[in-house]
Design a protein around this motif. Structure first.
Motif, short mmCIF file in Angstrom:
data_model
loop_
_atom_site.label_atom_id
_atom_site.label_comp_id
_atom_site.label_asym_id
_atom_site.label_seq_id
_atom_site.Cartn_x
_atom_site.Cartn_y
_atom_site.Cartn_z
N LYS A 70 0.82 -1.21 0.00
CA LYS A 70 0.00 0.00 0.00
C LYS A 70 0.85 1.26 0.00
O LYS A 70 0.34 2.34 -0.25
CB LYS A 70 -0.92 0.01 1.22
N ILE A 71 2.12 1.12 0.32
CA ILE A 71 3.03 2.27 0.41
C ILE A 71 4.24 1.98 -0.47
O ILE A 71 4.70 0.84 -0.54
CB ILE A 71 3.44 2.51 1.88
N PRO A 72 4.76 3.00 -1.16
CA PRO A 72 5.95 2.76 -1.99
C PRO A 72 7.18 2.55 -1.10
O PRO A 72 7.43 3.33 -0.18
CB PRO A 72 6.08 4.02 -2.83
N PHE A 73 7.93 1.47 -1.37
CA PHE A 73 9.12 1.18 -0.58
C PHE A 73 10.13 0.46 -1.45
O PHE A 73 9.81 -0.02 -2.54
CB PHE A 73 8.77 0.36 0.66
N HIS A 74 11.35 0.40 -0.96
CA HIS A 74 12.44 -0.30 -1.63
C HIS A 74 13.11 -1.18 -0.61
O HIS A 74 13.29 -0.78 0.54
CB HIS A 74 13.45 0.70 -2.22
N LYS A 75 13.49 -2.35 -1.03
CA LYS A 75 14.14 -3.27 -0.11
C LYS A 75 15.59 -3.44 -0.54
O LYS A 75 15.88 -3.75 -1.68
CB LYS A 75 13.42 -4.62 -0.14
N ARG A 76 16.50 -3.19 0.39
CA ARG A 76 17.93 -3.38 0.16
C ARG A 76 18.43 -4.37 1.19
O ARG A 76 18.60 -4.02 2.36
CB ARG A 76 18.67 -2.05 0.30
N ASP A 88 5.97 11.59 -0.63
CA ASP A 88 5.21 12.83 -0.81
C ASP A 88 4.11 12.64 -1.85
O ASP A 88 2.98 13.12 -1.65
CB ASP A 88 6.14 13.98 -1.23
N GLN A 89 4.42 11.95 -2.95
CA GLN A 89 3.40 11.69 -3.97
C GLN A 89 2.30 10.79 -3.41
O GLN A 89 1.12 11.00 -3.66
CB GLN A 89 4.04 11.03 -5.20
N TRP A 90 2.69 9.80 -2.64
CA TRP A 90 1.74 8.87 -2.03
C TRP A 90 0.81 9.62 -1.06
O TRP A 90 -0.40 9.40 -1.05
CB TRP A 90 2.52 7.76 -1.32
N LEU A 91 1.40 10.53 -0.27
CA LEU A 91 0.59 11.32 0.66
C LEU A 91 -0.39 12.22 -0.07
O LEU A 91 -1.55 12.33 0.31
CB LEU A 91 1.49 12.16 1.57
N SER A 92 0.07 12.86 -1.13
CA SER A 92 -0.81 13.79 -1.85
C SER A 92 -1.89 13.05 -2.63
O SER A 92 -2.94 13.61 -2.91
CB SER A 92 -0.01 14.72 -2.75
N SER A 93 -1.66 11.78 -2.96
CA SER A 93 -2.69 11.01 -3.67
C SER A 93 -3.82 10.59 -2.72
O SER A 93 -4.90 10.25 -3.17
CB SER A 93 -2.08 9.77 -4.32
N GLY A 94 -3.55 10.59 -1.42
CA GLY A 94 -4.58 10.25 -0.44
C GLY A 94 -4.79 8.76 -0.26
O GLY A 94 -5.72 8.34 0.42
N THR A 95 -3.95 7.92 -0.85
CA THR A 95 -4.14 6.47 -0.76
C THR A 95 -3.73 5.90 0.59
O THR A 95 -3.96 4.74 0.85
CB THR A 95 -3.36 5.73 -1.87
#
Length: 119
Positions: A70-76, A88-95
């Motif tokens: 549900k949230i954009p993430f990267h795994k290292r 920031d984009q995820w927050l502004s999209s309201g998802t």
């Protein structure tokens, strides 16, 4: 020096004056231009993300979002990282907000767990 009567002997001095004026003009233009934003991404770990998000969710909530994608993430390796621009984009999209249906399902699950847990 009179600008109408420039002789060949005056040329080196006039070139120096022009060079100085051109540098001054270049400096003024540079100050008027907006500074370029850094293209390098800013990374946050889970703790930094929790502090950054407006509602400061629990760590378990963030891990739940990542496992449900549900949230954009990267795994290292074993680390989970978050790109500030993507967040920031995820927050502004309201998802990041739960839908009415999700909240109702959660409430029903809670009620049912309390009902059947007392027996």
């Amino acid at each position: 020096m009179d600008s109408k009567n420039i002789s060949f002997n005056d040329m080196p001095q006039m070139m120096a004056v022009m060079y100085d004026k051109l540098n001054e003009l270049g400096d003024k233009v540079d100050r008027l231009m907006p500074t370029e934003k850094s293209e390098e991404p800013q990374w946050m770990n889970v703790a930094a993300l929790i502090e950054y998000l407006p509602n400061h969710p629990a760590e378990q909530t963030v891990y739940g979002w990542t496992s449900a994608r549900k949230i954009p993430f990267h795994k290292r390796g074993k680390s989970i990282l978050f790109n500030k621009t993507e967040i920031d984009q995820w927050l502004s999209s309201g998802t990041y907000r739960k839908s009415q249906e999700e909240m109702e399902q959660e409430a029903m699950s809670f009620i049912n767990s309390k009902r059947y847990g007392r027996r």
